[in-house]
Design a protein around this motif. Structure first.
Motif, PDB file in Angstrom:
ATOM      1  N   ASP A   4     -84.455 -94.923  86.053  1.00 50.01           N
ATOM      2  CA  ASP A   4     -84.073 -93.771  85.231  1.00 50.01           C
ATOM      3  C   ASP A   4     -82.553 -93.644  85.213  1.00 50.01           C
ATOM      4  OD1 ASP A   4     -86.690 -93.040  84.648  1.00 50.01           O
ATOM      5  OD2 ASP A   4     -86.880 -91.853  86.487  1.00 50.01           O
TER       6      ASP A   4
ATOM      7  N   LYS B 139     -77.254 -96.083  70.783  1.00 53.10           N
ATOM      8  CA  LYS B 139     -76.989 -95.855  72.204  1.00 53.10           C
ATOM      9  C   LYS B 139     -78.234 -96.118  73.045  1.00 53.10           C
ATOM     10  CE  LYS B 139     -74.629 -92.781  75.424  1.00 53.10           C
ATOM     11  NZ  LYS B 139     -73.863 -91.537  75.595  1.00 53.10           N
ATOM     12  N   GLU B 140     -79.362 -95.660  72.562  1.00 50.89           N
ATOM     13  CA  GLU B 140     -80.614 -95.886  73.289  1.00 50.89           C
ATOM     14  C   GLU B 140     -80.883 -97.387  73.426  1.00 50.89           C
ATOM     15  OE1 GLU B 140     -85.401 -95.299  72.520  1.00 50.89           O
ATOM     16  OE2 GLU B 140     -84.001 -93.881  71.588  1.00 50.89           O
ATOM     17  N   TYR B 141     -80.677 -98.120  72.333  1.00 53.64           N
ATOM     18  CA  TYR B 141     -80.896 -99.567  72.381  1.00 53.64           C
ATOM     19  C   TYR B 141     -79.920-100.242  73.344  1.00 53.64           C
ATOM     20  CZ  TYR B 141     -80.797-104.479  71.145  1.00 53.64           C
ATOM     21  OH  TYR B 141     -80.808-105.842  71.230  1.00 53.64           O
TER      22      TYR B 141
ATOM     23  N   ASP C 283     -79.001 -91.537  83.376  1.00 52.97           N
ATOM     24  CA  ASP C 283     -78.486 -90.368  82.670  1.00 52.97           C
ATOM     25  C   ASP C 283     -77.530 -90.863  81.591  1.00 52.97           C
ATOM     26  OD1 ASP C 283     -77.280 -88.048  81.793  1.00 52.97           O
ATOM     27  OD2 ASP C 283     -77.202 -87.145  83.792  1.00 52.97           O
ATOM     28  N   GLU C 284     -77.810 -90.533  80.332  1.00 59.64           N
ATOM     29  CA  GLU C 284     -76.967 -90.998  79.223  1.00 59.64           C
ATOM     30  C   GLU C 284     -75.514 -90.561  79.380  1.00 59.64           C
ATOM     31  OE1 GLU C 284     -78.039 -90.499  75.225  1.00 59.64           O
ATOM     32  OE2 GLU C 284     -79.991 -91.464  75.395  1.00 59.64           O
TER      33      GLU C 284
ATOM     34  N   ASN D  24     -80.510 -95.486  66.391  1.00 61.68           N
ATOM     35  CA  ASN D  24     -80.598 -95.202  67.834  1.00 61.68           C
ATOM     36  C   ASN D  24     -79.834 -96.251  68.651  1.00 61.68           C
ATOM     37  OD1 ASN D  24     -82.368 -93.014  67.254  1.00 61.68           O
ATOM     38  ND2 ASN D  24     -84.086 -94.453  67.172  1.00 61.68           N
TER      39      ASN D  24
ATOM     40  N   ILE E  83     -78.340 -99.033  75.941  1.00 64.11           N
ATOM     41  CA  ILE E  83     -78.656 -98.729  77.347  1.00 64.11           C
ATOM     42  C   ILE E  83     -79.823 -99.598  77.805  1.00 64.11           C
ATOM     43  CG2 ILE E  83     -79.558 -96.972  78.917  1.00 64.11           C
ATOM     44  CD1 ILE E  83     -77.900 -94.908  77.385  1.00 64.11           C
ATOM     45  N   ARG E  84     -80.851 -99.716  76.958  1.00 63.90           N
ATOM     46  CA  ARG E  84     -81.996-100.555  77.313  1.00 63.90           C
ATOM     47  C   ARG E  84     -81.567-102.017  77.471  1.00 63.90           C
ATOM     48  NH1 ARG E  84     -85.276-101.174  73.513  1.00 63.90           N
ATOM     49  NH2 ARG E  84     -84.640 -99.672  71.908  1.00 63.90           N
TER      50      ARG E  84
END
Length: 428
Positions: A83, A66-68, A85-86, A64, A70-71
């Motif tokens: 919030d 990309k999720e990491y 948007d990816e 994951n 972004i965080r």
């Protein structure tokens, strides 16, 4: 090891989103200090300009991504609860990450193709991370290569040789039309908006020292003139000032002509036959095109400027294509270096152990040959060094060939057991 870049730029996100993720110099320094708290991050460089924010990271292998990332970016920006948007963000890994970096350094990914600022901005971002100890063997190799590639593209191609902004093109046309150096020219600017300010900056960069600004709001004219050590002129009196100017550049935003044929004739009557260059970068136009019928008046309007800009853009695109082989060649070179990095630690251990054994045995041999001359001792030392080098050459070449492949870990274990190498657990 994962090589990753997460970013957003003029292609992926609108300006109001990009603004939320931009970093001032102070904010960037503060953000980079927070990287140390993230154990998953081995190396990091954060690039932030007016059109892009990009986070380059060497990660320990994880899912994951990309999720990491972004965080991580949200944390560095202090926006964990926002919030997002990816779709605003792009993510490149491995070779694609390096390729993207090289294209950024070469200004092939810029809003204005071939612009010169991005290379220095990238260099400063790298130096900032390097000074904080946030780069190591991987990014030191990659970013130094990217900076070299950017310089080479600008040197080997004409990507930056032609102006592609209206204001810069206007100044270049003015310079080409004059028969005196720009540092001797007197320039009158009508209008004090953003376009006038950009034009004034280009004029100053060209060496113009005598600059006059006229605007319907005199205070605004004074503010702009002060920035460039110029002089403000009351709008009702600009015709008188124009009689001694070499260049007039207009960008007023008026809904009608500011310079009609009558004003142009009055200006020329006071010039004793000396020509004048008028550049109209306003929409709607500020100068009546009929002034071209007056001897000595050279007028360039927005249509002429935009046609030059468009031609220059095509020329830059042609030059950009010449940059592609340079980038591809650099990618091949960097892949070889990075491939070797993963097996370098065990090669160093093997070399160091072999060298220690060689020195010990040579020392023992010399103790048994007390009458050996300096020349003989040197011959024995050199021979032992060559023996070690030749014995290790084939194993090391073979190990280098499997670097990055599935069997690499097996070879690590094999070398460790075969040569009794003390390898730290986290290296395997």
């Amino acid at each position: 090891m994962q090589l990753v870049v997460l970013g957003l730029n003029h292609r992926s996100a609108p300006v109001d989103v990009r603004e939320k993720f931009s970093f001032s110099k102070e904010a960037l320094d503060h953000a980079m200090d927070h990287i140390y708290a993230h154990e998953e991050v081995e190396e990091c460089v954060l690039l932030s300009t007016c059109n892009r924010t990009e986070l380059y990271v060497v990660l320990n292998d994880m899912e994951n991504v990309k999720e990491y990332m972004i965080r991580l970016l949200l944390h560095l920006k202090g926006k964990e609860t926002v919030d997002v948007d990816e779709k605003w963000f792009f993510l490149h890994e491995g070779k694609a990450c390096i390729s993207h970096l090289f294209r950024v350094a070469s200004s092939l990914d810029s809003l204005v193709l071939g612009e010169g600022q991005i290379l220095s901005q990238l260099k400063m971002a790298y130096i900032s991370s390097y000074s904080k100890g946030l780069t190591a063997s991987v990014f030191n190799i990659i970013f130094q290569k990217a900076i070299a590639v950017g310089k080479r593209v600008r040197t080997m191609t004409g990507i930056a040789n032609t102006p592609v902004s209206v204001s810069y093109t206007a100044v270049n046309l003015a310079e080409d039309s004059l028969d005196i150096p720009m540092n001797e020219a007197k320039v009158l600017i009508l209008g004090a908006g953003q376009m006038s300010e950009l034009t004034a900056r280009h004029l100053q960069a060209k060496g113009v020292k005598s600059m006059f600004v006229s605007n319907r709001t005199f205070k605004t004219a004074e503010e702009l003139a002060t920035q460039f050590n110029g002089k403000a002129v009351a709008f009702d009196h600009f015709v008188g000032e124009a009689k001694t100017a070499d260049i007039i550049i207009t960008s007023t935003g008026a809904s009608h002509y500011v310079i009609e044929r009558e004003e142009a004739e009055e200006i020329m009557d006071g010039r004793g036959g000396k020509p004048i260059v008028m550049i109209d970068i306003a929409v709607p136009r500020d100068i009546n095109p009929d002034v071209t019928e007056i001897p000595g008046v050279y007028l360039f309007n927005i249509d002429a400027l935009e046609s030059v800009v468009e031609a220059n853009k095509h020329q830059r695109e042609e030059e950009a294509r010449k940059a592609e082989p340079i980038i591809e060649e650099a990618l091949g070179e960097i892949e070889e270096k990075l491939q070797y990095l993963s097996v370098r630690p065990i090669m160093v251990l093997l070399s160091e152990k072999a060298e220690a054994i060689r020195k010990r045995e040579v020392h023992r041999a010399m103790a048994k040959l007390p009458d050996a001359t300096d020349r003989e001792r040197k011959i024995i030392s050199n021979m032992s060094r060559m023996l070690v080098r030749k014995l290790l050459r084939d194993p090391m070449i073979h190990f280098g060939e499997i670097a990055g492949k599935e069997e690499e870990r097996d070879y690590w274990k094999l070398f460790q057991d075969m040569f009794a190498l003390e390898v730290e657990d986290d290296t395997l």
